[in-house]
Design an enzyme around this catalytic site. Structure first.
Site, short mmCIF file in Angstrom:
data_model
loop_
_atom_site.label_atom_id
_atom_site.label_comp_id
_atom_site.label_asym_id
_atom_site.label_seq_id
_atom_site.Cartn_x
_atom_site.Cartn_y
_atom_site.Cartn_z
N HIS A 74 -19.14 -34.62 -3.21
CA HIS A 74 -18.67 -33.91 -4.41
C HIS A 74 -19.80 -33.37 -5.29
CE1 HIS A 74 -18.49 -38.24 -6.19
NE2 HIS A 74 -19.63 -37.68 -6.55
N HIS A 126 -17.91 -40.06 -13.49
CA HIS A 126 -19.35 -40.11 -13.79
C HIS A 126 -19.63 -40.03 -15.28
CE1 HIS A 126 -19.05 -38.55 -9.66
NE2 HIS A 126 -20.31 -38.86 -9.45
N HIS A 168 -27.41 -40.99 -1.04
CA HIS A 168 -28.17 -40.27 -2.07
C HIS A 168 -28.54 -41.21 -3.20
CE1 HIS A 168 -24.04 -39.72 -3.65
NE2 HIS A 168 -24.48 -39.13 -4.76
N GLU A 224 -21.00 -44.53 -3.50
CA GLU A 224 -19.74 -43.77 -3.65
C GLU A 224 -18.90 -43.85 -2.37
OE1 GLU A 224 -21.16 -40.38 -6.89
OE2 GLU A 224 -21.14 -39.85 -4.77
C1 DHB Z 1 -25.42 -35.03 -7.02
C2 DHB Z 1 -24.60 -35.87 -6.23
C3 DHB Z 1 -23.53 -36.54 -6.82
O1 DHB Z 1 -22.70 -37.39 -6.12
C4 DHB Z 1 -23.24 -36.38 -8.17
O2 DHB Z 1 -22.17 -37.01 -8.68
C5 DHB Z 1 -24.05 -35.57 -8.95
C6 DHB Z 1 -25.14 -34.90 -8.39
C7 DHB Z 1 -26.57 -34.28 -6.42
O3 DHB Z 1 -26.96 -34.51 -5.27
O4 DHB Z 1 -27.08 -33.38 -7.10
FE FE Z 2 -21.35 -38.47 -7.52
#
Ligand code: DHB
Ligand code: FE
Length: 286
Positions: free
Chosen positions: A12, A59, A192, A239
């Site tokens: 997302h 978030h 991530h 997540e």
């Molecule tokens: C990014 C990834 C995410 O899951 C999020 O909530 C906000 C930013 C990113 O990779 O930029």
């Molecule tokens: Fe996210």
């Protein structure tokens, strides 16, 4: 009776919203990611879901660190988005289905999942980006039931707990009397990390393992503690809890019918899968 047709899980990343607004789907950076949705569009056109139960993490738009429920279920007639500061257009509102929400809430609490009940709820990019990816440009043809899982403020629920939450939602859906075609969505991930010394961290091998296990052996993933999972997938890779809940809600024999994995989109290993619920009868015949 309601029928669970299958599940979709996808990243997302907010930057996707900017790429959509600027029509960059065919740019070399974006094409390998957006192409992964061609199959999804065909699947949705064929399967015609009426409702999407969306497992996602907020978030900071609706809940912040001061008050953060582990599990929260929307029971509103409509879910609005607001500017989160990512520089992407504010999304249109998504319609809800309060009667189905209350059915799920009653069943979850009877099943000892003491969820927070949200009769008002803003939804952030973790809902609106997947919606825009699944139904580009159109009016969204489904109502949603947002179910938010805390992936932000530790302690987080375990992978096993999120899987069981999904199971409980799946059982509740199967007892809903209206003839609805229900799809389950899980958003976020894969690996991530946006902050700290490991910012930019991606773990392709671990992502492949999660993708390989989620359809046929999701229980195998429950052996990871949250601490282990963050170590393997990054602070925001957790997540994946939303994917576990999605998988738990699929009650029949599950077939993976589509997978796309592309590194990176922004800071994230971007993955999309489609799982079909082949249903009880077929499972018994198999
Ligand atoms: C990014 C990834 C995410 O899951 C999020 O909530 C906000 C930013 C990113 O990779 O930029
Ligand atoms: Fe996210």
């Amino acid at each position: 009776m309601a029928k669970i047709i299958g599940g979709i899980a996808t990243t997302h990343v907010p930057a996707i919203g900017k790429a959509i607004a600027e029509n960059k789907q065919n740019d070399p950076y974006w094409k390998p990611f957006f192409q992964g949705f061609d199959y999804v569009h065909g699947w949705l056109a064929r399967e015609k879901p009426d409702v999407a139960v969306v497992f996602y993490n907020d978030h900071g738009l609706n809940f912040f660190l001061d008050k953060l429920p582990t599990f929260a279920v929307g029971a509103a007639a409509e879910y609005r988005n607001e500017d989160e500061g990512w520089g992407i257009p504010v999304s249109r509102a998504v319609p809800g289905d309060p009667a189905l929400s209350w059915h799920l809430i009653n069943a979850l609490i009877a099943d000892e999942f003491d969820v927070t009940i949200c009769q008002e709820m803003l939804v952030d990019h973790a809902v609106t980006i997947p919606m825009a990816l699944m139904w580009p440009g159109e009016r969204w043809p489904v109502t949603i039931i947002p179910v938010s899982i805390n992936t932000v403020q530790h302690p987080l629920p375990s992978l096993a707990r999120c899987f069981k939450l999904g199971r409980s939602v799946g059982r509740a859906l199967e007892t809903y009397e209206q003839d609805l075609r229900v799809m389950i969505v899980g958003t976020g991930g894969l690996s991530h990390q946006l902050d700290g010394t490991r910012a930019g961290f991606i773990n392709k091998e671990f992502d492949q393992l999660c993708l390989d296990k989620i359809a046929r052996h999701p229980e195998a993933l429950t052996r990871y503690s949250i601490h282990d999972f963050v170590a393997q997938a990054g602070a925001q890779g957790v997540e994946f809890l939303n994917w576990m809940a999605m998988r738990g809600a699929l009650t029949g024999r599950v077939a993976e019918v589509h997978r796309n994995y592309h590194i990176p989109i922004s800071n994230t290993a971007a993955a999309t899968i489609v799982l079909e619920n082949r249903g009880r009868r077929e499972r018994m015949a198999a």
